[in-house]
Design a protein around this motif. Structure first.
Motif, PDB file in Angstrom:
ATOM      1  N   ALA A 182       0.816  -1.215   0.000  1.00 48.84           N
ATOM      2  CA  ALA A 182       0.000   0.000   0.000  1.00 48.84           C
ATOM      3  C   ALA A 182       0.849   1.265   0.000  1.00 48.84           C
ATOM      4  O   ALA A 182       1.793   1.401   0.782  1.00 48.84           O
ATOM      5  CB  ALA A 182      -0.930   0.000   1.200  1.00 48.84           C
TER       6      ALA A 182
ATOM      7  N   ASP B 232      -7.964   1.668  -0.324  1.00 50.19           N
ATOM      8  CA  ASP B 232      -7.075   0.521  -0.519  1.00 50.19           C
ATOM      9  C   ASP B 232      -6.129   0.265   0.650  1.00 50.19           C
ATOM     10  O   ASP B 232      -5.100  -0.402   0.484  1.00 50.19           O
ATOM     11  CB  ASP B 232      -6.247   0.721  -1.793  1.00 50.19           C
ATOM     12  CG  ASP B 232      -7.078   0.659  -3.063  1.00 50.19           C
ATOM     13  OD1 ASP B 232      -8.153   0.038  -3.034  1.00 50.19           O
ATOM     14  OD2 ASP B 232      -6.661   1.244  -4.080  1.00 50.19           O
TER      15      ASP B 232
ATOM     16  N   CYS C 146      -3.732  -3.045   1.177  1.00 44.13           N
ATOM     17  CA  CYS C 146      -3.485  -3.831  -0.042  1.00 44.13           C
ATOM     18  C   CYS C 146      -1.998  -4.177  -0.153  1.00 44.13           C
ATOM     19  O   CYS C 146      -1.141  -3.443   0.312  1.00 44.13           O
ATOM     20  CB  CYS C 146      -3.955  -3.063  -1.274  1.00 44.13           C
ATOM     21  SG  CYS C 146      -3.139  -1.468  -1.536  1.00 44.13           S
TER      22      CYS C 146
ATOM     23  N   THR D   7      -0.108  -6.607  -3.130  1.00 40.09           N
ATOM     24  CA  THR D   7      -0.145  -7.642  -4.156  1.00 40.09           C
ATOM     25  C   THR D   7       0.963  -8.681  -3.979  1.00 40.09           C
ATOM     26  O   THR D   7       0.696  -9.883  -3.893  1.00 40.09           O
ATOM     27  CB  THR D   7      -0.054  -7.016  -5.556  1.00 40.09           C
ATOM     28  OG1 THR D   7      -1.177  -6.135  -5.753  1.00 40.09           O
ATOM     29  CG2 THR D   7      -0.076  -8.079  -6.635  1.00 40.09           C
TER      30      THR D   7
ATOM     31  N   THR E 152       0.626 -10.700  -0.755  1.00 38.82           N
ATOM     32  CA  THR E 152      -0.371 -11.763  -0.866  1.00 38.82           C
ATOM     33  C   THR E 152       0.231 -12.991  -1.545  1.00 38.82           C
ATOM     34  O   THR E 152       0.015 -14.129  -1.118  1.00 38.82           O
ATOM     35  CB  THR E 152      -1.593 -11.269  -1.665  1.00 38.82           C
ATOM     36  OG1 THR E 152      -2.293 -10.284  -0.892  1.00 38.82           O
ATOM     37  CG2 THR E 152      -2.543 -12.406  -2.004  1.00 38.82           C
TER      38      THR E 152
ATOM     39  N   ASN F 290      -9.504 -12.183  -8.411  1.00 41.27           N
ATOM     40  CA  ASN F 290      -9.142 -12.639  -7.060  1.00 41.27           C
ATOM     41  C   ASN F 290      -8.587 -14.061  -7.058  1.00 41.27           C
ATOM     42  O   ASN F 290      -8.836 -14.836  -6.133  1.00 41.27           O
ATOM     43  CB  ASN F 290     -10.353 -12.550  -6.125  1.00 41.27           C
ATOM     44  CG  ASN F 290     -10.877 -11.143  -5.971  1.00 41.27           C
ATOM     45  OD1 ASN F 290     -12.038 -10.869  -6.263  1.00 41.27           O
ATOM     46  ND2 ASN F 290     -10.029 -10.225  -5.535  1.00 41.27           N
TER      47      ASN F 290
ATOM     48  N   ASP G 152      -4.243  -6.448  -6.031  1.00 45.09           N
ATOM     49  CA  ASP G 152      -4.057  -7.482  -5.024  1.00 45.09           C
ATOM     50  C   ASP G 152      -5.163  -8.534  -5.125  1.00 45.09           C
ATOM     51  O   ASP G 152      -6.329  -8.238  -4.856  1.00 45.09           O
ATOM     52  CB  ASP G 152      -4.078  -6.819  -3.641  1.00 45.09           C
ATOM     53  CG  ASP G 152      -3.788  -7.786  -2.503  1.00 45.09           C
ATOM     54  OD1 ASP G 152      -3.774  -9.012  -2.747  1.00 45.09           O
ATOM     55  OD2 ASP G 152      -3.579  -7.309  -1.373  1.00 45.09           O
TER      56      ASP G 152
ATOM     57  N   PHE H   5      -7.283  -8.993  -1.921  1.00 52.35           N
ATOM     58  CA  PHE H   5      -7.912  -7.807  -1.337  1.00 52.35           C
ATOM     59  C   PHE H   5      -9.398  -7.797  -1.678  1.00 52.35           C
ATOM     60  O   PHE H   5      -9.789  -8.249  -2.758  1.00 52.35           O
ATOM     61  CB  PHE H   5      -7.215  -6.551  -1.885  1.00 52.35           C
ATOM     62  CG  PHE H   5      -7.487  -5.300  -1.111  1.00 52.35           C
ATOM     63  CD1 PHE H   5      -6.941  -5.128   0.149  1.00 52.35           C
ATOM     64  CD2 PHE H   5      -8.269  -4.282  -1.650  1.00 52.35           C
ATOM     65  CE1 PHE H   5      -7.172  -3.963   0.868  1.00 52.35           C
ATOM     66  CE2 PHE H   5      -8.502  -3.120  -0.947  1.00 52.35           C
ATOM     67  CZ  PHE H   5      -7.951  -2.962   0.327  1.00 52.35           C
TER      68      PHE H   5
ATOM     69  N   THR I  74      -5.356  -1.637  -7.109  1.00 53.56           N
ATOM     70  CA  THR I  74      -5.045  -1.162  -5.766  1.00 53.56           C
ATOM     71  C   THR I  74      -3.891  -0.162  -5.819  1.00 53.56           C
ATOM     72  O   THR I  74      -2.975  -0.291  -6.626  1.00 53.56           O
ATOM     73  CB  THR I  74      -4.692  -2.340  -4.841  1.00 53.56           C
ATOM     74  OG1 THR I  74      -3.843  -3.282  -5.531  1.00 53.56           O
ATOM     75  CG2 THR I  74      -5.959  -3.071  -4.397  1.00 53.56           C
TER      76      THR I  74
ATOM     77  N   GLU J 148      -0.705   1.131  -4.858  1.00 53.64           N
ATOM     78  CA  GLU J 148       0.478   0.554  -4.240  1.00 53.64           C
ATOM     79  C   GLU J 148       1.776   1.170  -4.756  1.00 53.64           C
ATOM     80  O   GLU J 148       1.821   1.764  -5.840  1.00 53.64           O
ATOM     81  CB  GLU J 148       0.522  -0.963  -4.509  1.00 53.64           C
ATOM     82  CG  GLU J 148      -0.673  -1.733  -3.986  1.00 53.64           C
ATOM     83  CD  GLU J 148      -0.504  -3.236  -4.107  1.00 53.64           C
ATOM     84  OE1 GLU J 148       0.594  -3.752  -3.814  1.00 53.64           O
ATOM     85  OE2 GLU J 148      -1.494  -3.898  -4.500  1.00 53.64           O
TER      86      GLU J 148
END
Length: 399
Positions: free
Chosen positions: A17, A26, A29, A31, A34, A289, A327, A330, A336, A338
């Motif tokens: 983020a 966001d 977040c 990516t 994750t 997702n 992400d 998320f 998002t 970032e």
């Protein structure tokens, strides 16, 4: 020896983020975080380039040897979409966000579009691309009306069955929309979304085509072309920049083919920039997702990057970065806000250099201008003098 820069955008591979993520809804977040937390990410090439050494990330590891220069960049543009992200990478910060339409497009826009195309419109609201053809596909086939929809991004998307609306007609309809959508309604992209099949098994095809708004001022691509350098776009680069500054293009055919095309271009004699977009992370996995799919795509690209490094010439420079986040873990399916990673590699570049956190994707454009010693009045501050030095061939044992 000719200078060549290979700039690869890992589309949506954000690094956590940004400080202003809360303004975009966001907060939290991450990516790459994750992907790392999935326990399935295996990217040894990116790791050796310094990915896990980037400052202030959730996946930062204790200091270890790296063969690249590494940093993360904070976007300065007022958006988190593909268009402004790539514009900023190319040296143009966008202080005004591109328009979005959470309630669908205004009546006057739709009526003019219908008049100019001679076809009616279905939907006209934000929608998932796979769900919209499922929900409106049968009516489209029955009536011939075009399925128009948008998303959280600045996009006007037109879906049509290839047997009902031939591709060239769909592309012509997109050009009509592009002419209509100017000024206050100047969306970032008009996108053709052709599909095939029968209900309920409609599927989108690879014949997608983007019609982008032109950058508001000169980019590093324009400057390179004006200086007589090659500017080769691989993937959707030509579409994102509306063809501006591009001397040769190889349209998007997915991550694997785009990387194979880049490897082929390494055998080509040219001086200039090879600008590559790998969109599958974002388009196929982030927006759906699909964490496992996202991780698998990164794992598959990593050895291709290794191959590319092994083919680099002494004067070549490799820059890996991203244009925003998406992400897959998320809530929601939107981009998002970032930081993005930036990894640089070359025979004459320093190894294991940490450049910390830099303000602006546009530093990449300024650096490319320095590499080719051209006058570019765009945004950004070059880091070329920080990363370059003469080194021996000892790094090759790592490849």
């Amino acid at each position: 020896m000719a200078k060549r820069v290979f700039l690869i955008v890992l589309d949506s591979v954000g690094a956590g983020a940004a400080p202003d993520a809360d303004r975009f809804g966001d907060s939290g977040c991450d990516t790459l975080g994750t992907c790392v937390r999935s326990g399935k990410l295996q990217v040894p090439t990116l790791a050796e380039l310094g990915l896990y050494q980037i400052e202030g990330t959730s996946f930062q590891k204790p200091k270890e040897e790296s063969i690249g220069c590494y940093m993360k960049l904070q976007e300065q543009s007022a958006g988190k979409d593909t268009t402004v992200g790539h514009w900023e990478i190319a040296g143009v910060i966008s202080p005004k966000p591109l328009p979005v339409y959470p309630d669908g497009f205004p009546e006057e826009v739709i009526r003019e579009f219908e008049k100019e195309t001679g076809r009616g419109v279905l939907c006209n609201r934000p929608y998932s691309g796979t769900e919209v053809i499922r929900d409106y596909g049968r009516e489209h086939l029955k009536t011939g009306k075009l399925i128009v929809y948008t998303s959280a991004d600045s996009v006007f998307q037109i879906a049509a069955h290839e047997e009902k609306v031939p591709l060239e007609e769909l592309y012509a309809d997109c050009r009509i929309a592009r002419k209509i959508l100017t000024g206050d309604h100047g969306v970032g992209r008009v996108i053709a979304r052709p599909f095939v099949g029968e209900y309920p098994d409609f599927t989108r095809t690879v014949n997608r085509h983007d019609f982008s708004v032109e950058p508001p001022k000169e980019t590093i691509l324009d400057a390179l072309k004006q200086a007589g350098k090659s500017v080769i776009g691989v993937g959707k680069i030509y579409d994102i920049f509306a063809g501006r500054g591009i001397t040769e293009t190889f349209p998007n055919k997915g991550n694997t083919r785009n990387m194979e095309q880049t490897l082929e271009l390494m055998d080509k004699e040219f001086e200039g920039l090879c600008f590559v977009n790998l969109v599958d992370f974002d388009m196929i996995y982030g927006h759906r997702n699909d964490i496992d799919g996202y991780v698998k795509a990164l794992n598959e690209v990593d050895p291709k990057i290794r191959q590319l490094m092994g083919k680099m010439r002494r004067e070549d420079v490799l820059i890996l970065t991203a244009d925003h986040g998406c992400d897959p873990g998320f809530p929601g399916t939107d981009h998002t806000r970032e930081y993005v990673p930036c990894l640089c590699f070359g025979e004459h570049l320093k190894k294991g250099l940490d450049l910390g956190i830099r303000s602006g994707f546009s530093d990449i454009a300024a650096t490319i201008a320095d590499i080719f010693d051209i006058d570019f009045q765009g945004d950004g501050k070059s880091f070329w003098s920080d990363i370059t030095e003469n080194v021996d061939d000892s790094y090759r044992y790592l490849l």
